[in-house]
Design a protein around this motif. Structure first.
Motif, PDB file in Angstrom:
ATOM      1  N   UNK A 109       0.614  -1.124  -0.024  1.00 18.07           N
ATOM      2  CA  UNK A 109      -0.026  -0.056  -0.153  1.00 18.07           C
ATOM      3  C   UNK A 109       0.909   1.179   0.055  1.00 18.07           C
ATOM      4  N   UNK A 110       0.577   2.135  -0.675  1.00 20.66           N
ATOM      5  CA  UNK A 110       1.560   3.409  -0.927  1.00 20.66           C
ATOM      6  C   UNK A 110       0.545   4.698  -1.477  1.00 20.66           C
ATOM      7  N   UNK A 111       1.090   5.690  -1.426  1.00 19.53           N
ATOM      8  CA  UNK A 111       0.683   7.043  -1.917  1.00 19.53           C
ATOM      9  C   UNK A 111       1.998   7.255  -3.091  1.00 19.53           C
ATOM     10  N   UNK A 112       1.336   7.848  -4.186  1.00 17.06           N
ATOM     11  CA  UNK A 112       2.340   8.092  -5.257  1.00 17.06           C
ATOM     12  C   UNK A 112       2.566   9.510  -5.225  1.00 17.06           C
ATOM     13  N   UNK A 113       3.674  10.004  -5.816  1.00 18.50           N
ATOM     14  CA  UNK A 113       3.837  11.175  -6.167  1.00 18.50           C
ATOM     15  C   UNK A 113       2.899  11.892  -7.385  1.00 18.50           C
ATOM     16  N   UNK A 114       2.178  12.924  -7.265  1.00 14.75           N
ATOM     17  CA  UNK A 114       1.310  13.322  -7.963  1.00 14.75           C
ATOM     18  C   UNK A 114       2.047  13.634  -9.236  1.00 14.75           C
ATOM     19  N   UNK A 115       1.030  13.898 -10.497  1.00 18.56           N
ATOM     20  CA  UNK A 115       1.605  14.355 -11.870  1.00 18.56           C
ATOM     21  C   UNK A 115       1.732  16.042 -11.414  1.00 18.56           C
ATOM     22  N   UNK A 116       2.878  16.640 -11.759  1.00 16.14           N
ATOM     23  CA  UNK A 116       3.070  17.988 -11.627  1.00 16.14           C
ATOM     24  C   UNK A 116       3.369  18.652 -12.791  1.00 16.14           C
ATOM     25  N   UNK A 117       2.459  19.723 -13.337  1.00 15.26           N
ATOM     26  CA  UNK A 117       2.906  20.350 -14.514  1.00 15.26           C
ATOM     27  C   UNK A 117       3.441  21.704 -14.019  1.00 15.26           C
ATOM     28  N   UNK A 118       4.733  22.008 -14.080  1.00 14.77           N
ATOM     29  CA  UNK A 118       5.251  23.439 -13.456  1.00 14.77           C
ATOM     30  C   UNK A 118       4.810  24.293 -14.426  1.00 14.77           C
ATOM     31  N   UNK A 119       4.620  25.715 -14.091  1.00 13.85           N
ATOM     32  CA  UNK A 119       4.021  26.838 -14.581  1.00 13.85           C
ATOM     33  C   UNK A 119       5.294  27.308 -15.689  1.00 13.85           C
ATOM     34  N   UNK A 120       4.897  28.198 -16.436  1.00 12.36           N
ATOM     35  CA  UNK A 120       6.046  29.010 -17.629  1.00 12.36           C
ATOM     36  C   UNK A 120       6.714  30.036 -16.486  1.00 12.36           C
ATOM     37  N   UNK A 121       8.003  29.556 -16.280  1.00 15.50           N
ATOM     38  CA  UNK A 121       8.691  30.592 -15.369  1.00 15.50           C
ATOM     39  C   UNK A 121       9.114  31.921 -15.899  1.00 15.50           C
ATOM     40  N   UNK A 122       8.851  31.933 -17.195  1.00 13.98           N
ATOM     41  CA  UNK A 122       9.114  33.447 -17.697  1.00 13.98           C
ATOM     42  C   UNK A 122       8.073  34.029 -17.705  1.00 13.98           C
ATOM     43  N   UNK A 123       6.906  33.774 -17.077  1.00 10.12           N
ATOM     44  CA  UNK A 123       5.922  34.824 -16.675  1.00 10.12           C
ATOM     45  C   UNK A 123       5.843  35.333 -15.510  1.00 10.12           C
ATOM     46  N   UNK A 124       6.860  34.988 -14.505  1.00 11.39           N
ATOM     47  CA  UNK A 124       7.199  35.142 -13.331  1.00 11.39           C
ATOM     48  C   UNK A 124       7.658  36.666 -13.193  1.00 11.39           C
ATOM     49  N   UNK A 125       7.140  37.528 -12.576  1.00 13.31           N
ATOM     50  CA  UNK A 125       7.825  39.022 -12.388  1.00 13.31           C
ATOM     51  C   UNK A 125       8.301  39.043 -11.109  1.00 13.31           C
ATOM     52  N   UNK A 126       9.475  39.492 -10.702  1.00 13.67           N
ATOM     53  CA  UNK A 126       9.972  39.833  -9.103  1.00 13.67           C
ATOM     54  C   UNK A 126      10.771  40.943  -9.276  1.00 13.67           C
ATOM     55  N   UNK A 127      11.063  41.333  -7.826  1.00 19.28           N
ATOM     56  CA  UNK A 127      11.825  42.427  -7.789  1.00 19.28           C
ATOM     57  C   UNK A 127      13.185  41.971  -6.754  1.00 19.28           C
ATOM     58  N   UNK A 128      14.207  42.399  -7.155  1.00 17.90           N
ATOM     59  CA  UNK A 128      15.333  42.024  -6.432  1.00 17.90           C
ATOM     60  C   UNK A 128      16.022  43.503  -5.897  1.00 17.90           C
ATOM     61  N   UNK A 129      16.183  43.709  -4.533  1.00 11.04           N
ATOM     62  CA  UNK A 129      16.432  45.070  -3.914  1.00 11.04           C
ATOM     63  C   UNK A 129      18.064  44.793  -3.566  1.00 11.04           C
ATOM     64  N   UNK A 130      18.808  45.912  -3.971  1.00 10.56           N
ATOM     65  CA  UNK A 130      20.178  45.853  -3.602  1.00 10.56           C
ATOM     66  C   UNK A 130      20.246  47.268  -2.661  1.00 10.56           C
ATOM     67  N   UNK A 131      21.382  47.138  -2.179  1.00 12.76           N
ATOM     68  CA  UNK A 131      21.777  48.172  -1.150  1.00 12.76           C
ATOM     69  C   UNK A 131      22.976  48.910  -1.533  1.00 12.76           C
ATOM     70  N   UNK A 132      22.878  50.337  -1.551  1.00 11.85           N
ATOM     71  CA  UNK A 132      23.917  51.123  -1.894  1.00 11.85           C
ATOM     72  C   UNK A 132      24.693  51.418  -0.609  1.00 11.85           C
ATOM     73  N   UNK A 133      25.643  50.636  -0.313  1.00  7.30           N
ATOM     74  CA  UNK A 133      26.543  50.678   0.946  1.00  7.30           C
ATOM     75  C   UNK A 133      27.083  52.116   1.192  1.00  7.30           C
ATOM     76  N   UNK A 134      26.812  53.038   1.786  1.00 13.09           N
ATOM     77  CA  UNK A 134      27.353  54.214   2.189  1.00 13.09           C
ATOM     78  C   UNK A 134      28.904  54.169   2.831  1.00 13.09           C
ATOM     79  N   UNK A 135      29.673  55.028   2.727  1.00 18.14           N
ATOM     80  CA  UNK A 135      30.908  55.053   3.247  1.00 18.14           C
ATOM     81  C   UNK A 135      30.933  54.938   4.811  1.00 18.14           C
ATOM     82  N   UNK A 136      29.943  55.410   5.277  1.00 20.10           N
ATOM     83  CA  UNK A 136      29.733  55.720   6.684  1.00 20.10           C
ATOM     84  C   UNK A 136      29.675  54.286   7.239  1.00 20.10           C
TER      85      UNK A 136
END
Length: 448
Positions: A109-136
């Protein structure tokens, strides 16, 4: 072998497997023959031990071995032939009581891994924030480095300690007149004002001089790690051996050279790079959280109950330990056990969903963790246990399961990188203050 499917419902599968008695007999006789050629039995030449004697002495143990192998091999053959990917450990049970010279019948008796159809990752929009490190901020980092390099010198006997000085003390702690474990030390170097000791302790040593004896009264914090001491009032009998004054170290080329670098410019460059890496690590974690939110919201598939229950069980075990120790998160206090279980079961389901999805993305795209990366991770893990590095390495080498646990986070990061490379990720630069503000807002939003 003969296979009969007895259940096919959702992710659940059950099968009845029958292995013919003749096949079992052949395997048993083959193993007995092998034993006959290896065993040294008085009165018989090697390879000439009668089968009747071998059966009399060894058939039962060999039969047990054959049954175990047959169950494993037949189960694996079933999974391969029917393209089954078990979610968790299958449940195997004998059908009835096995009898010698009869077919072996068992259920899987077992459970099986389901069928998974990954989305089109090129449709994902994200934002990456970078920090401007001050001299101080770089300058502040250099000052902290210089502070850690300070040396101390013994003060005059009549010198009164102030914040920033070091008091070298002997102390004995007691509660209700009884000494407690871990509350005693001799020659302890305590920087006054550092906040490294129990709240209120250091402040009471301001003004002490060499040879002074003082009773310091404090109350352990309610959230103190040792529950036997948490929230209790204590007294410390303190003797001051000496007072030492820390001498400031200038931020210059000599400081850099003392750290093995060429000059101050190189030290400053390294400090800036370290700060940028730290900000980058936090920024990466934020982007990953947002990506996982997108992935969770855009995929819907049935989850294996066995995996969700296992994940929830691990989470709930920690929650129960936190409740017992009084470490429950503030937002969880006041909630009923049923409310907590529902919330954490939802968290377990989300983790399982994302784990299965990322695993499927990695499988479909043949993402691997190179051996050299795994070796580096193993060395880093071993270095957490000074003096026991070799034993730690040998443990992981002997334990495939432990090695997989070490590999899992590396694999996950590689899959995340694979997805981010295909997603649309906009870059935005902010100040350190704005970065911290947005981080707090994000954290608050997740709590709410």
């Amino acid at each position: 072998m003969q296979v009969t499917e007895t259940l096919n419902q959702g992710l659940k599968r059950e099968y009845k497997i029958a292995v013919p008695a003749a096949q079992l007999r052949e395997k048993v006789d083959g193993k007995l023959n092998e034993l006959g050629h290896k065993l040294k039995i008085p009165g018989f030449r090697p390879g000439k031990v009668p089968m009747t004697l071998l059966k009399q002495r060894y058939e039962q143990s060999v039969l047990g071995e054959v049954l175990e192998e047959s169950v494993q091999q037949s189960s694996q053959q079933l999974f391969t032939e029917r393209s089954l990917r078990p979610a968790g450990q299958p449940k195997v049970e004998l059908v009835g009581e096995f009898k010698a010279d009869a077919d072996l019948e068992f259920s899987v008796a077992l459970e099986v891994i389901p069928e998974i159809a990954p989305m089109d990752f090129t449709t994902v929009s994200l934002e990456r924030v970078s920090v401007e490190v001050p001299e101080s901020e770089v300058d502040d980092s250099l000052k902290r480095i210089a502070k850690r390099q300070r040396a101390s010198e013994t003060a005059a006997d009549d010198y009164a300690a102030k914040s920033g000085d070091i008091a070298v003390i002997d102390f004995v702690g007691s509660i209700g007149g009884v000494e407690f474990e871990g509350g005693k030390a001799d020659g302890h170097y305590l920087e006054l004002g550092s906040g490294s000791f129990i709240p209120g302790f250091e402040e009471q040593l301001i003004g002490v001089k060499k040879g002074d004896k003082k009773t310091v009264k404090v109350t352990f914090p309610a959230e103190y790690g040792n529950t036997d001491l948490a929230g209790k009032e204590a007294e410390f009998a303190v003797t001051v051996q000496e007072v030492r004054v820390l001498k400031d170290v200038p931020v210059d080329d000599e400081l850099a050279k003392s750290l093995g670098l060429t000059d101050l410019a190189e030290l400053k460059k390294q400090a800036r790079e370290r700060i940028e890496r730290e900000y980058g690590s936090v920024s990466r974690a934020r982007v990953k959280r947002k990506l996982l939110d997108v992935l969770a919201d855009n995929h819907d598939f049935t989850l294996p109950e066995v995996l969700v229950e296992a994940e929830f069980g691990a989470i709930w075990q920690q929650i129960e330990a936190d409740m017992k120790a009084g470490r429950l998160d503030e937002e969880d206090k006041g909630k009923s056990e049923d409310e907590l279980k529902k919330e954490y079961r939802d968290i377990a389901a989300r983790r399982v969903k994302l784990g299965l999805l990322l695993s499927e993305v990695g499988r479909q795209n043949n993402i691997q963790v190179p051996n050299e990366e795994l070796s580096r991770a193993l060395i880093q893990e071993a270095q957490r246990y000074p003096g026991q590095q070799q034993q730690v390495i040998e443990y992981y080498q002997r334990s495939p399961e432990a090695l997989n646990q070490l590999r899992a986070p590396l694999y996950e990061e590689k899959v995340v990188d694979f997805i981010l490379e295909r997603a649309k990720v906009a870059e935005r630069k902010v100040s350190p203050e704005k970065f911290a503000e947005e981080g707090e807002a994000e954290l608050k939003g997740r709590r709410d």
